[in-house]
Design a protein around this motif. Structure first.
Motif, PDB file in Angstrom:
ATOM      1  N   ILE A  98    -101.573  62.321  15.811  1.00  0.00           N
ATOM      2  CA  ILE A  98    -101.912  60.512  15.899  1.00  0.00           C
ATOM      3  C   ILE A  98    -100.282  59.849  15.689  1.00  0.00           C
ATOM      4  N   ILE A  99     -99.564  60.146  14.706  1.00  0.00           N
ATOM      5  CA  ILE A  99     -98.258  59.419  14.382  1.00  0.00           C
ATOM      6  C   ILE A  99     -97.195  59.938  15.338  1.00  0.00           C
ATOM      7  N   LEU A 100     -97.524  60.930  15.299  1.00  0.00           N
ATOM      8  CA  LEU A 100     -96.367  61.671  16.831  1.00  0.00           C
ATOM      9  C   LEU A 100     -96.303  60.574  18.256  1.00  0.00           C
ATOM     10  N   ILE A 101     -97.748  61.212  18.425  1.00  0.00           N
ATOM     11  CA  ILE A 101     -97.978  60.164  19.831  1.00  0.00           C
ATOM     12  C   ILE A 101     -97.438  58.886  20.151  1.00  0.00           C
ATOM     13  N   SER A 102     -97.831  58.278  18.551  1.00  0.00           N
ATOM     14  CA  SER A 102     -98.003  56.864  18.521  1.00  0.00           C
ATOM     15  C   SER A 102     -96.307  56.045  18.612  1.00  0.00           C
ATOM     16  N   ARG A 103     -95.618  57.211  18.141  1.00  0.00           N
ATOM     17  CA  ARG A 103     -94.157  57.362  18.249  1.00  0.00           C
ATOM     18  C   ARG A 103     -93.824  57.391  19.241  1.00  0.00           C
ATOM     19  N   PHE A 104     -94.642  58.613  20.800  1.00  0.00           N
ATOM     20  CA  PHE A 104     -93.737  58.578  21.780  1.00  0.00           C
ATOM     21  C   PHE A 104     -94.123  56.666  22.404  1.00  0.00           C
ATOM     22  N   PHE A 105     -94.988  56.486  22.165  1.00  0.00           N
ATOM     23  CA  PHE A 105     -95.795  55.340  23.155  1.00  0.00           C
ATOM     24  C   PHE A 105     -94.692  54.111  22.201  1.00  0.00           C
ATOM     25  N   LEU A 106     -94.072  53.989  21.292  1.00  0.00           N
ATOM     26  CA  LEU A 106     -93.298  53.135  20.587  1.00  0.00           C
ATOM     27  C   LEU A 106     -92.348  52.896  21.789  1.00  0.00           C
ATOM     28  N   GLY A 107     -91.689  54.206  21.996  1.00  0.00           N
ATOM     29  CA  GLY A 107     -90.344  54.525  22.283  1.00  0.00           C
ATOM     30  C   GLY A 107     -90.542  53.340  24.526  1.00  0.00           C
ATOM     31  N   ALA A 108     -91.608  53.948  24.412  1.00  0.00           N
ATOM     32  CA  ALA A 108     -91.977  53.884  26.245  1.00  0.00           C
ATOM     33  C   ALA A 108     -92.170  51.954  25.989  1.00  0.00           C
ATOM     34  N   GLY A 109     -92.902  52.033  24.588  1.00  0.00           N
ATOM     35  CA  GLY A 109     -92.307  49.890  24.767  1.00  0.00           C
ATOM     36  C   GLY A 109     -91.563  49.670  24.881  1.00  0.00           C
ATOM     37  N   LEU A 110     -90.528  50.087  24.424  1.00  0.00           N
ATOM     38  CA  LEU A 110     -89.089  49.478  23.826  1.00  0.00           C
ATOM     39  C   LEU A 110     -88.674  50.287  25.860  1.00  0.00           C
ATOM     40  N   GLY A 111     -88.710  51.038  25.820  1.00  0.00           N
ATOM     41  CA  GLY A 111     -87.825  51.374  27.322  1.00  0.00           C
ATOM     42  C   GLY A 111     -88.629  50.419  28.586  1.00  0.00           C
ATOM     43  N   LEU A 112     -89.796  50.287  28.209  1.00  0.00           N
ATOM     44  CA  LEU A 112     -90.444  50.015  29.557  1.00  0.00           C
ATOM     45  C   LEU A 112     -89.575  47.703  29.542  1.00  0.00           C
ATOM     46  N   TYR A 113     -89.221  47.962  28.597  1.00  0.00           N
ATOM     47  CA  TYR A 113     -88.947  46.486  29.576  1.00  0.00           C
ATOM     48  C   TYR A 113     -87.574  46.236  28.302  1.00  0.00           C
ATOM     49  N   ASN A 114     -86.826  46.999  28.220  1.00  0.00           N
ATOM     50  CA  ASN A 114     -85.101  47.315  28.131  1.00  0.00           C
ATOM     51  C   ASN A 114     -84.304  46.728  28.714  1.00  0.00           C
ATOM     52  N   SER A 115     -84.502  46.747  29.886  1.00  0.00           N
ATOM     53  CA  SER A 115     -83.829  46.447  31.115  1.00  0.00           C
ATOM     54  C   SER A 115     -83.396  44.993  31.327  1.00  0.00           C
ATOM     55  N   GLN A 116     -84.861  44.815  31.465  1.00  0.00           N
ATOM     56  CA  GLN A 116     -85.671  43.309  31.470  1.00  0.00           C
ATOM     57  C   GLN A 116     -85.019  42.214  30.312  1.00  0.00           C
ATOM     58  N   ALA A 117     -84.578  42.469  28.998  1.00  0.00           N
ATOM     59  CA  ALA A 117     -84.107  41.577  28.562  1.00  0.00           C
ATOM     60  C   ALA A 117     -82.916  41.381  28.608  1.00  0.00           C
ATOM     61  N   ILE A 118     -82.385  41.767  29.584  1.00  0.00           N
ATOM     62  CA  ILE A 118     -80.578  41.940  29.719  1.00  0.00           C
ATOM     63  C   ILE A 118     -80.778  40.982  30.637  1.00  0.00           C
ATOM     64  N   SER A 119     -81.357  41.605  32.131  1.00  0.00           N
ATOM     65  CA  SER A 119     -81.464  41.290  33.466  1.00  0.00           C
ATOM     66  C   SER A 119     -82.662  39.570  33.606  1.00  0.00           C
ATOM     67  N   MET A 120     -83.315  39.525  33.049  1.00  0.00           N
ATOM     68  CA  MET A 120     -83.830  37.818  32.778  1.00  0.00           C
ATOM     69  C   MET A 120     -82.812  36.863  32.295  1.00  0.00           C
ATOM     70  N   ILE A 121     -81.913  37.507  31.345  1.00  0.00           N
ATOM     71  CA  ILE A 121     -81.035  36.150  31.366  1.00  0.00           C
ATOM     72  C   ILE A 121     -79.577  36.167  31.776  1.00  0.00           C
ATOM     73  N   SER A 122     -79.302  37.545  32.826  1.00  0.00           N
ATOM     74  CA  SER A 122     -79.065  37.236  33.618  1.00  0.00           C
ATOM     75  C   SER A 122     -78.927  36.142  35.049  1.00  0.00           C
TER      76      SER A 122
END
Length: 232
Positions: A98-122
């Motif tokens: 369960i912990i391993l799966i939660s860590r995967f989805f943690l990364g999924a959440g971070l990856g989901l908005y990674n590029s938007q954090a830059i593009s919104m400022i631009s």
């Protein structure tokens, strides 16, 4: 709400605060290895799995946003919610899978908005203000990494479960971002028909220099090397 206000700028920058938080719980891995009775390799998976998820979901993010008709703001808010929700899951369980799966989805959440954090400022800022905000965004990322490591390390004095409470910060950032950043993009490119003929060439898409690909490969190797040193 003015985009030039300090609080609005902090809201924009704050979303980058958690982008490198996947390694915040590095200090808890030895205790987790002992408590969960897992191997060294299994404990290292808990550190590296979010990185793999980030890599895939950075690529998938535009397709997900397009499929579900999500604005950049909603993508960022969704990513922050997933990060916060899945980040604290290990606080409540001793089940390694369960912990391993939660860590995967943690990364999924971070990856989901990674590029938007830059593009919104631009999209919202121009000229010197844009350059300044992008510089501060990069700084916020590094400050966030140091701060989450510090907080998780302090919580480790309670037990390894408590270290994962550091991801509650995602919810605080989510609230601030929702409150201060409007839904609509502040800047929209004018349609081609509305531009004078002399200005059309300024918007033509240029070919990507081969050096960009070289730098991408170099950055990939650099990050792989950094991650390898992090888990040793």
């Amino acid at each position: 709400m003015s985009k030039h206000s300090i609080l609005t700028k902090i809201a924009f920058l704050s979303v980058s605060f958690m982008l490198t938080s996947a390694y915040a719980i590095q200090g808890a891995l030895p205790q987790m290895k002992s408590a969960l009775n897992i191997t060294q390799t299994q404990s290292e998976y808990l550190a590296t799995t979010p990185s793999f998820a980030v890599m895939f979901f950075v690529i998938l993010s535009p397709f997900i946003a397009s499929y579900f008709h999500l604005t950049e703001k909603k993508v960022i808010m969704t990513g922050l919610f997933i990060t916060g929700f899945t980040g604290i899951v290990p606080f409540f369980t001793n089940d390694y899978l369960i912990i391993l799966i939660s860590r995967f989805f943690l990364g999924a959440g971070l990856g989901l908005y990674n590029s938007q954090a830059i593009s919104m400022i631009s999209a919202w800022y121009q000229n010197h203000e844009r350059s300044s905000m992008l510089g501060w965004r990069a700084a916020a990322e590094q400050i966030g990494q140091a701060f989450t490591l510090l907080v998780a390390g302090a919580l480790l004095s309670v037990d390894w479960h408590a270290s994962f409470l550091v991801y509650f910060l995602s919810f605080a950032i989510l609230i601030l971002f929702y409150w201060r950043v409007p839904e609509e993009n502040a800047v929209k490119k004018p349609a081609a028909l509305d531009r004078p003929a002399s200005a059309k060439n300024d918007f033509e898409v240029e070919k990507i220099s081969p050096m960009v690909y070289v730098l991408v490969i170099f950055a990939f190797i650099l990050v792989v090397d950094f991650v390898g040193m992090e888990i040793v």
